[in-house]
Design an enzyme around this catalytic site. Structure first.
Site, short mmCIF file in Angstrom:
data_model
loop_
_atom_site.label_atom_id
_atom_site.label_comp_id
_atom_site.label_asym_id
_atom_site.label_seq_id
_atom_site.Cartn_x
_atom_site.Cartn_y
_atom_site.Cartn_z
CB THR A 31 -3.44 7.04 2.61
OG1 THR A 31 -4.68 6.99 3.33
CG2 THR A 31 -2.69 8.32 2.95
CD GLU B 213 -5.73 3.40 -0.70
OE1 GLU B 213 -5.47 2.63 0.24
OE2 GLU B 213 -6.10 4.57 -0.55
CE LYS C 127 -3.43 2.16 3.10
NZ LYS C 127 -4.44 2.54 2.13
C1 LIG Z 1 -9.25 8.99 10.77
C2 LIG Z 1 -9.13 8.55 9.35
O1 LIG Z 1 -9.74 9.11 8.46
N1 LIG Z 1 -8.34 7.50 9.11
C3 LIG Z 1 -8.08 6.86 7.94
C4 LIG Z 1 -8.51 7.31 6.70
C5 LIG Z 1 -8.18 6.55 5.61
N2 LIG Z 1 -7.48 5.42 5.77
C6 LIG Z 1 -7.15 4.58 4.62
C7 LIG Z 1 -8.25 3.75 4.14
C8 LIG Z 1 -7.89 3.57 2.68
O2 LIG Z 1 -6.87 2.63 2.51
C9 LIG Z 1 -7.31 4.87 2.35
C10 LIG Z 1 -8.30 5.75 1.68
O3 LIG Z 1 -8.96 6.60 2.53
O4 LIG Z 1 -6.77 5.40 3.54
C11 LIG Z 1 -7.07 4.99 6.99
O5 LIG Z 1 -6.42 3.94 7.13
N3 LIG Z 1 -7.38 5.73 8.06
#
Ligand SMILES: CC(=O)Nc1ccn([C@H]2C[C@H](O)[C@@H](CO)O2)c(=O)n1
Length: 103
Positions: A23, A73, A20
């Site tokens: 994000t 991702e 990954k």
């Molecule tokens: C608090 C918060 O928003 N935490 C997050 C947001 C996104 N992610 C990850 C989930 C996906 O893989 C990507 C896309 O948003 O980022 C996360 O782990 N924690």
């Protein structure tokens, strides 16, 4: 010490393995700059698990997400869209943060 960014714990193995490499976040986390080193922890317990270096932060609209984003991702595009819909319901303006793990 406080973390700079957190991920849901279920993503930790993919980040540590280099599967990954991006994000996708909302405007509240769009301030990360290329070269910035981020203490990275788990959302659930704030436990530190690695340091990431930011490669780029790029705006992306929800309808612009594509198979390349999903590959970065380590998901299918359908899975990625589902995750985004759960975390950021109704949000169209998103940011792709590309990173590499440095420790
Ligand atoms: C608090 C918060 O928003 N935490 C997050 C947001 C996104 N992610 C990850 C989930 C996906 O893989 C990507 C896309 O948003 O980022 C996360 O782990 N924690």
């Amino acid at each position: 010490m406080q973390n700079d960014i957190t991920f849901f714990a279920r993503f930790e193995p993919d980040i540590l393995a280099g599967r990954k490499t991006i994000t996708i976040r909302d405007a509240a986390e769009s301030h990360f700059q290329p070269g910035q080193r981020l203490r990275t922890g788990r959302y659930e317990d704030n436990g530190y698990f690695c340091t990431l270096e930011v490669i780029s932060t790029t705006p992306v609209a929800l309808n612009e997400l594509n198979d390349e984003h999903a590959r970065q991702e380590n998901m299918t595009l359908a899975e990625l869209r589902q995750v985004i819909a759960e975390i950021y319901p109704g949000l169209n303006e998103l940011y792709v943060i590309a990173f590499k793990r440095i420790s």
